[in-house]
Design a protein around this motif. Structure first.
Motif, short mmCIF file in Angstrom:
data_model
loop_
_atom_site.label_atom_id
_atom_site.label_comp_id
_atom_site.label_asym_id
_atom_site.label_seq_id
_atom_site.Cartn_x
_atom_site.Cartn_y
_atom_site.Cartn_z
N THR A 8 -8.54 -1.20 5.11
CA THR A 8 -8.60 -0.15 6.13
C THR A 8 -9.22 -0.71 7.41
OG1 THR A 8 -10.81 0.63 5.48
CG2 THR A 8 -8.91 1.62 4.34
N ASN A 68 4.10 3.52 4.99
CA ASN A 68 4.33 3.80 6.41
C ASN A 68 4.39 5.29 6.70
OD1 ASN A 68 4.47 1.05 7.17
ND2 ASN A 68 6.61 0.93 6.50
N ILE A 122 2.64 9.23 6.80
CA ILE A 122 1.42 10.02 6.90
C ILE A 122 1.60 11.26 6.03
CG2 ILE A 122 -0.11 11.33 8.42
CD1 ILE A 122 0.80 9.52 10.70
N ARG A 165 -6.43 3.22 11.71
CA ARG A 165 -4.97 3.13 11.66
C ARG A 165 -4.33 4.51 11.80
NH1 ARG A 165 -3.53 0.66 6.12
NH2 ARG A 165 -5.09 2.23 5.53
N LEU A 166 -5.04 5.52 11.35
CA LEU A 166 -4.50 6.88 11.37
C LEU A 166 -5.19 7.76 12.40
CD1 LEU A 166 -2.75 9.13 10.09
CD2 LEU A 166 -4.58 9.49 8.43
N CYS A 170 -9.13 9.09 4.41
CA CYS A 170 -9.19 8.36 5.67
C CYS A 170 -10.46 8.65 6.46
CB CYS A 170 -7.96 8.67 6.53
SG CYS A 170 -6.48 7.85 5.89
N ARG A 172 -3.72 11.43 4.72
CA ARG A 172 -3.86 10.10 4.13
C ARG A 172 -2.59 9.30 4.41
NH1 ARG A 172 -0.95 9.90 -0.76
NH2 ARG A 172 -0.41 11.95 -1.63
N LEU A 173 -2.72 7.99 4.30
CA LEU A 173 -1.59 7.09 4.50
C LEU A 173 -0.96 6.72 3.16
CD1 LEU A 173 -3.00 4.69 7.24
CD2 LEU A 173 -1.26 6.45 7.54
#
Length: 407
Positions: A201, A261, A263, A379-380, A345, A257-258
């Motif tokens: 992460t 690729n 979401i 990243r998110l 996340c 959450r991821l």
């Protein structure tokens, strides 16, 4: 001879193996039905397994061995009978001089895992402790009482007190200053997941602080009525759970959450509450926390926290959270950077309350302040959303009338 096979019970759909942490009944000893036989640990939690039948136990694996779910770890000879108690006439008969007959160990003196650790650290034998639990089970409080009991002095036993002689100091020998023990399965899993979290992460932490005056005033004003109606006190954690839910609704990406690729937007609020146990940090989950009032949240936290500390928490109770809150303040932490609990996340860190001088309406005043930390996956979640999310929590905590108490 009738033999009952004892196997490792199923511990969850994703669990394929477990570690036999410790035996509660010695190899070759007689065990009663429904008495704890051994403790097993998985990468999620640990649990006690009781003897399905009465009889003489034969160990098939050693403490610390890793075994597959469903594997046979012991056999119980059900034809064997419990050892007969000594007749009263024999128990009262005078003992021959010159040698004292050894006392038989107490079969029922079986400590719980927590009690066993207390006794081991204090150097107290389980057979010397009277258990107050079911079937003579030694509870943690029994162990603590035995460990803290004053030791009889030689004078109290009728022996003359000998003069103290100082022994010469001997330099420590190489190899005697350290000990080594294997990591438990839970500790290895915690270590692996924390390392994975750091490596997989893009973790960033933002900080803020909250004035706890309003919450402390509300607790002082309404706690008695609240407890009388709901049977529980107003705690800080339920306020922060409610505040977090308000912030998650305002910034739903923090609750996502991821998955590769993609979401995954989660339109529910299952809040994990970190609990420190003797086996490590566990995060039981409060399901549907947005549907619960303050009292229900407080009760739910108390139940899962006790189960986690007692080693009774189940795998489903540790899975599927969308957001986590951890409170290092109970240990005195002023500031920290919490580590993410994947696939979540974001995680909120609470800290200890400290009275500090702050400026309010251009005046320097003393207020009870708490530092807040939000670690998030960059990243998110962008920095702007993370900062605004934490500001929303701060606003809810400093103005709790926004989230009404059920009084």
């Amino acid at each position: 001879m009738a033999i009952e096979q004892v196997t490792v019970p199923k511990a969850g759909e994703s669990i394929t193996e477990a570690t036999l942490n410790r035996w509660f009944v010695a190899d070759g000893a007689f065990v009663k039905a429904d008495v704890p036989l051994f403790e097993m640990g998985t990468d999620k939690a640990s649990q006690e397994v009781v003897a399905p039948v009465a009889g003489v136990v034969k160990h098939l694996v050693k403490e610390g061995d890793t075994v597959a779910i469903g594997a046979t770890v012991a056999q119980i000879d059900t034809d064997a009978k419990a050892p007969a108690a000594a007749p009263a006439s024999q128990a009262s008969a005078p003992k021959p001089q010159g040698a004292a007959a050894p006392s038989a160990p107490k079969q029922d003196a079986i400590p719980s895992p927590a009690a066993a650790r207390v006794l081991a650290e204090a150097g107290v034998k389980p057979g010397d402790v009277t258990g107050t639990g079911p079937g003579g089970r030694i509870l943690k409080e029994d162990a603590i009482a035995a460990a803290s009991a004053p030791k009889a002095s030689p004078a109290a036993n009728g022996e003359a007190k000998k003069p103290t002689v100082e022994a010469p100091r001997v330099p420590s020998q190489p190899g005697t200053r350290t000990t080594r023990e294997p990591m438990s399965k839970i500790r290895k899993t915690i270590a692996s997941r924390l390392l994975d979290s750091q490596n997989t992460t893009a973790t960033l932490t933002t900080f803020n602080e909250a004035d706890m005056t309003a919450i402390q005033d509300l607790r002082a004003k309404y706690n008695e009525k609240f407890e009388k109606k709901h049977g529980t006190k107003i705690g800080f954690m339920s306020v922060f759970v409610k505040a977090a839910i308000e912030a998650l609704k305002a910034f739903p990406l923090v609750n996502a959450r991821l998955d590769g690729n993609d979401i995954v937007h989660q339109h529910f609020y299952d809040i994990g509450v970190a609990v420190s146990t003797e086996k490590g940090l566990m995060v039981p989950v409060i399901r549907g926390a947005d549907q619960l009032g303050f009292a229900d949240i407080e009760k739910a936290i108390a139940v899962v926290a006790k189960k986690a500390r007692d080693g009774k928490v189940t795998v489903p109770e540790l899975e599927g959270g969308t957001f986590t809150i951890t409170n290092g303040g109970i240990f005195g932490s002023m500031l920290s950077t919490p580590i993410l609990n994947p696939p979540q996340c974001a995680i909120l860190g609470m800290h200890s309350i400290q009275k500090r001088p702050v400026v309010v309406n251009d005046q320097i005043v003393i207020r009870p302040m708490m530092y807040l930390a939000l670690s998030y996956d960059h990243r998110l979640i962008d920095g702007r959303e993370a900062v605004q999310f934490l500001v929303r929590i701060k606003e809810c905590v400093e103005n709790p009338e926004r989230i009404l108490f059920e009084i």
